[in-house]
Design a protein around this motif. Structure first.
Motif, PDB file in Angstrom:
ATOM      1  N   ALA A  71       0.872  -1.177   0.000  1.00 23.70           N
ATOM      2  CA  ALA A  71       0.000   0.000   0.000  1.00 23.70           C
ATOM      3  C   ALA A  71       0.906   1.223   0.000  1.00 23.70           C
ATOM      4  N   LEU A  72       0.950   1.927  -1.107  1.00 23.62           N
ATOM      5  CA  LEU A  72       1.856   3.055  -1.279  1.00 23.62           C
ATOM      6  C   LEU A  72       1.104   4.368  -1.081  1.00 23.62           C
ATOM      7  N   VAL A  73       1.564   5.154  -0.110  1.00 25.89           N
ATOM      8  CA  VAL A  73       0.939   6.450   0.153  1.00 25.89           C
ATOM      9  C   VAL A  73       1.497   7.464  -0.840  1.00 25.89           C
ATOM     10  N   LEU A  74       0.607   8.015  -1.668  1.00 22.60           N
ATOM     11  CA  LEU A  74       1.009   8.994  -2.671  1.00 22.60           C
ATOM     12  C   LEU A  74       0.744  10.424  -2.205  1.00 22.60           C
ATOM     13  N   ASP A  75      -0.182  10.562  -1.274  1.00 20.02           N
ATOM     14  CA  ASP A  75      -0.499  11.890  -0.743  1.00 20.02           C
ATOM     15  C   ASP A  75      -1.187  11.694   0.600  1.00 20.02           C
ATOM     16  N   ALA A  76      -0.751  12.435   1.601  1.00 19.39           N
ATOM     17  CA  ALA A  76      -1.376  12.328   2.918  1.00 19.39           C
ATOM     18  C   ALA A  76      -1.202  13.638   3.674  1.00 19.39           C
ATOM     19  N   ASP A  77      -2.321  14.200   4.094  1.00 17.19           N
ATOM     20  CA  ASP A  77      -2.314  15.404   4.908  1.00 17.19           C
ATOM     21  C   ASP A  77      -3.503  15.321   5.850  1.00 17.19           C
ATOM     22  N   PRO A  78      -3.313  14.702   7.025  1.00 15.91           N
ATOM     23  CA  PRO A  78      -4.430  14.537   7.964  1.00 15.91           C
ATOM     24  C   PRO A  78      -5.091  15.856   8.337  1.00 15.91           C
ATOM     25  N   ALA A  79      -4.308  16.935   8.451  1.00 19.37           N
ATOM     26  CA  ALA A  79      -4.875  18.233   8.833  1.00 19.37           C
ATOM     27  C   ALA A  79      -5.843  18.738   7.778  1.00 19.37           C
ATOM     28  N   ASP A  80      -5.542  18.437   6.526  1.00 17.21           N
ATOM     29  CA  ASP A  80      -6.386  18.871   5.406  1.00 17.21           C
ATOM     30  C   ASP A  80      -7.375  17.784   4.990  1.00 17.21           C
ATOM     31  N   ARG A  81      -7.400  16.664   5.762  1.00 18.25           N
ATOM     32  CA  ARG A  81      -8.284  15.521   5.465  1.00 18.25           C
ATOM     33  C   ARG A  81      -8.063  15.012   4.035  1.00 18.25           C
ATOM     34  N   ARG A  82      -6.814  14.860   3.646  1.00 20.38           N
ATOM     35  CA  ARG A  82      -6.489  14.429   2.287  1.00 20.38           C
ATOM     36  C   ARG A  82      -5.628  13.180   2.340  1.00 20.38           C
ATOM     37  N   LEU A  83      -5.978  12.204   1.502  1.00 21.43           N
ATOM     38  CA  LEU A  83      -5.259  10.928   1.476  1.00 21.43           C
ATOM     39  C   LEU A  83      -5.398  10.293   0.113  1.00 21.43           C
ATOM     40  N   TYR A  94      -2.628   0.496  -4.289  1.00 21.87           N
ATOM     41  CA  TYR A  94      -2.443  -0.863  -3.777  1.00 21.87           C
ATOM     42  C   TYR A  94      -1.915  -1.774  -4.878  1.00 21.87           C
ATOM     43  N   ARG A  95      -0.900  -2.572  -4.501  1.00 22.73           N
ATOM     44  CA  ARG A  95      -0.277  -3.499  -5.445  1.00 22.73           C
ATOM     45  C   ARG A  95      -0.527  -4.942  -5.032  1.00 22.73           C
ATOM     46  N   ALA A 139      -9.424   3.882 -14.208  1.00 21.26           N
ATOM     47  CA  ALA A 139      -9.114   3.442 -15.573  1.00 21.26           C
ATOM     48  C   ALA A 139      -7.835   2.608 -15.601  1.00 21.26           C
ATOM     49  N   LEU A 140      -6.851   2.984 -14.798  1.00 19.05           N
ATOM     50  CA  LEU A 140      -5.607   2.214 -14.744  1.00 19.05           C
ATOM     51  C   LEU A 140      -5.861   0.816 -14.175  1.00 19.05           C
ATOM     52  N   ILE A 141      -6.720   0.723 -13.170  1.00 13.73           N
ATOM     53  CA  ILE A 141      -7.052  -0.585 -12.599  1.00 13.73           C
ATOM     54  C   ILE A 141      -7.791  -1.437 -13.621  1.00 13.73           C
ATOM     55  N   PRO A 155       0.380  -2.319 -15.234  1.00 12.62           N
ATOM     56  CA  PRO A 155       1.471  -2.768 -14.352  1.00 12.62           C
ATOM     57  C   PRO A 155       1.751  -1.724 -13.265  1.00 12.62           C
ATOM     58  N   TRP A 156       2.169  -2.202 -12.106  1.00 11.56           N
ATOM     59  CA  TRP A 156       2.389  -1.350 -10.954  1.00 11.56           C
ATOM     60  C   TRP A 156       3.390  -0.223 -11.253  1.00 11.56           C
ATOM     61  N   THR A 157       4.532  -0.594 -11.800  1.00 11.31           N
ATOM     62  CA  THR A 157       5.580   0.406 -12.060  1.00 11.31           C
ATOM     63  C   THR A 157       5.079   1.495 -12.995  1.00 11.31           C
ATOM     64  N   THR A 158       4.380   1.107 -14.042  1.00  9.65           N
ATOM     65  CA  THR A 158       3.848   2.091 -14.976  1.00  9.65           C
ATOM     66  C   THR A 158       2.864   3.021 -14.287  1.00  9.65           C
ATOM     67  N   ALA A 159       1.967   2.469 -13.490  1.00 11.67           N
ATOM     68  CA  ALA A 159       0.958   3.282 -12.816  1.00 11.67           C
ATOM     69  C   ALA A 159       1.585   4.276 -11.853  1.00 11.67           C
ATOM     70  N   VAL A 160       2.538   3.811 -11.059  1.00 10.97           N
ATOM     71  CA  VAL A 160       3.169   4.670 -10.058  1.00 10.97           C
ATOM     72  C   VAL A 160       4.022   5.742 -10.739  1.00 10.97           C
ATOM     73  N   ASN A 161       4.771   5.360 -11.778  1.00  6.99           N
ATOM     74  CA  ASN A 161       5.607   6.340 -12.486  1.00  6.99           C
ATOM     75  C   ASN A 161       4.746   7.399 -13.145  1.00  6.99           C
ATOM     76  N   ASP A 162       3.622   6.992 -13.730  1.00  8.25           N
ATOM     77  CA  ASP A 162       2.731   7.955 -14.388  1.00  8.25           C
ATOM     78  C   ASP A 162       2.154   8.930 -13.359  1.00  8.25           C
ATOM     79  N   SER A 163       1.812   8.412 -12.181  1.00 11.04           N
ATOM     80  CA  SER A 163       1.227   9.296 -11.158  1.00 11.04           C
ATOM     81  C   SER A 163       2.262  10.255 -10.616  1.00 11.04           C
ATOM     82  N   THR A 164       3.501   9.800 -10.500  1.00 11.63           N
ATOM     83  CA  THR A 164       4.570  10.671 -10.012  1.00 11.63           C
ATOM     84  C   THR A 164       4.864  11.778 -11.013  1.00 11.63           C
TER      85      THR A 164
END
Length: 400
Positions: free
Chosen positions: A342-354, A358-359, A382-384, A389-398
């Motif tokens: 489970a890879l956290v791509l964005d997390a800000d509890p104060a701003d209620r953002r997460l 999942y791979r 759409a990616l799911i 592939p995991w690497t492609t999805a994560v690299n594209d999001s980054t």
């Protein structure tokens, strides 16, 4: 195919019968439900109805006039009790024998209970309209609600109860709420959210006894000794598929009605909704999904396959669910349970953002988000759906 019998009159069963009529099926359709009420929506039971924002009349999935317009043979308040596959007959609890040409099993699930709690005032489960109304009557400012089980139902009720001024203690047997289902990062986010709103969370909590005096609940005894006092206790420890009536038929096992990729459990028999464990070819595994959207979509798919047996299509959705807690909406697509990462791509509890991806093996299989735009979520869905592939999805999001 003249006579179609649908056992289960909730969202999944209703979806089937409506789709059959829309597709032009003019034969007999019988809809059987164990509750005496017309089909109603269940997600608001832990939120809008429990909080008093809605009355029970708003839960109706369709008006009585709309149900009548479907031309159904409707039997409510009389559950099914047995199935004879060879003779194609379902027996109801009042000993009525109902023959069918095709059968849809949509009997859903029921809440698990703790032993020794039947008839104890102040001990609740939450699955039906009467359950929600009974708990609602007890939630008043200053009272103490102890919730056994910190899954989505328990967490939603905790949020609703806090909004009503109720003191809440949430007991979780694991290291944090929902860790097994959505991973530790999302679990920590949820924990922080509830603690900010004054919920006391007790993890690694092993319940040994619901203590009561004179038939009224007094508290919850934990294995490590302390008694947690309670005015009310909600048991939210999961559910059990309603399959007892299928005993001896060969259709049911310990986890629902086993179905193939077409949602077929046997020749002319299909499963729909929470009770159905079907093979989802998109993820290459059998799954049983207890979420409202899945029940409706599966009902549509089963109706289509029933009426077009020579051109059946696999039911291969990207499952979707949502959960409203306080002013935060959690949304998820895919298959999150049993993930490898489970890879956290964005997390800000104060701003209620997460945002968590999942791979499983080398594929992206799920995403969970709070405070994220619908456009971003649709892109992840759409990616799911395209087995990215995991690497492609994560690299594209980054890169984005």
């Amino acid at each position: 195919m003249h006579r179609i019998l649908v056992v289960g009159a909730a969202a999944g069963g209703l979806s089937v019968v409506e789709a059959l009529r829309r597709a032009g099926h003019e034969g007999t359709i019988m809809l059987v439900g164990d509750e005496p009420r017309m089909p109603y929506d269940r997600p608001p039971l832990s939120k809008q109805l429990l909080s008093g924002q809605w009355t029970s009349s708003r839960l109706a999935l369709r008006s009585e006039a709309d149900i009548r317009a479907l031309g159904l043979d409707l039997s409510l308040g009389v559950p099914a009790s047995a199935l004879d596959l060879a003779r194609q007959v379902v027996t109801l609890a009042d000993d009525t024998r109902v023959p069918y040409d095709a059968l849809v099993v949509a009997t859903g699930v029921r809440a698990r209970r703790l032993p020794g709690t039947d008839g104890v005032t102040g001990v609740h489960t939450l699955r039906s309209l009467p359950d929600s109304l009974a708990l609602k009557d007890r939630l008043r400012p200053g009272r103490h609600l102890v919730i056994v089980g910190a899954g989505f139902v328990g967490a939603e009720v905790a949020a609703t109860a806090r909004g009503l001024g109720v003191r809440v203690t949430l007991l979780e047997s694991g290291p944090m709420p929902l860790a097994l289902a959505v991973g530790e990062a999302a679990g920590r986010f949820l924990t922080s959210l509830h603690q900010q709103h004054g919920v006391h969370i007790h993890t690694h909590a092993a319940v040994t006894e619901i203590v009561h005096a004179g038939g009224t609940v007094a508290g919850v005894r934990l294995a490590d000794g302390p008694l947690v006092p309670a005015d009310d206790v909600l048991v939210a420890i999961g559910s059990k598929p309603n399959t007892e009536w299928l005993a001896g038929s060969g259709l049911a096992d310990h986890d629902g009605v086993g179905c193939d990729e077409y949602c077929a459990a046997a020749d002319g028999v299909y499963g729909v909704g929470d009770v159905a464990r079907w093979y989802n070819p998109l993820f290459g595994t059998a799954m049983r999904v207890e979420h409202r959207t899945n029940a409706t979509e599966q009902g549509l798919a089963v109706a289509r396959n029933l009426l077009n047996p020579q051109a059946r299509k696999p039911f291969a959705p990207v499952p979707y669910f949502w959960s409203d807690q306080y002013d935060t909406r959690f949304q998820a697509y895919g298959c999150l349970r049993d993930h490898d990462e489970a890879l956290v791509l964005d997390a800000d509890p104060a701003d209620r953002r997460l945002l968590v991806a999942y791979r499983k093996n080398d594929r992206l299989v799920g995403v969970l988000a709070a405070g994220t735009s619908p456009k971003i979520l649709r892109a992840w869905r759409a990616l799911i759906a395209t087995r990215t592939p995991w690497t492609t999805a994560v690299n594209d999001s980054t890169a984005a």
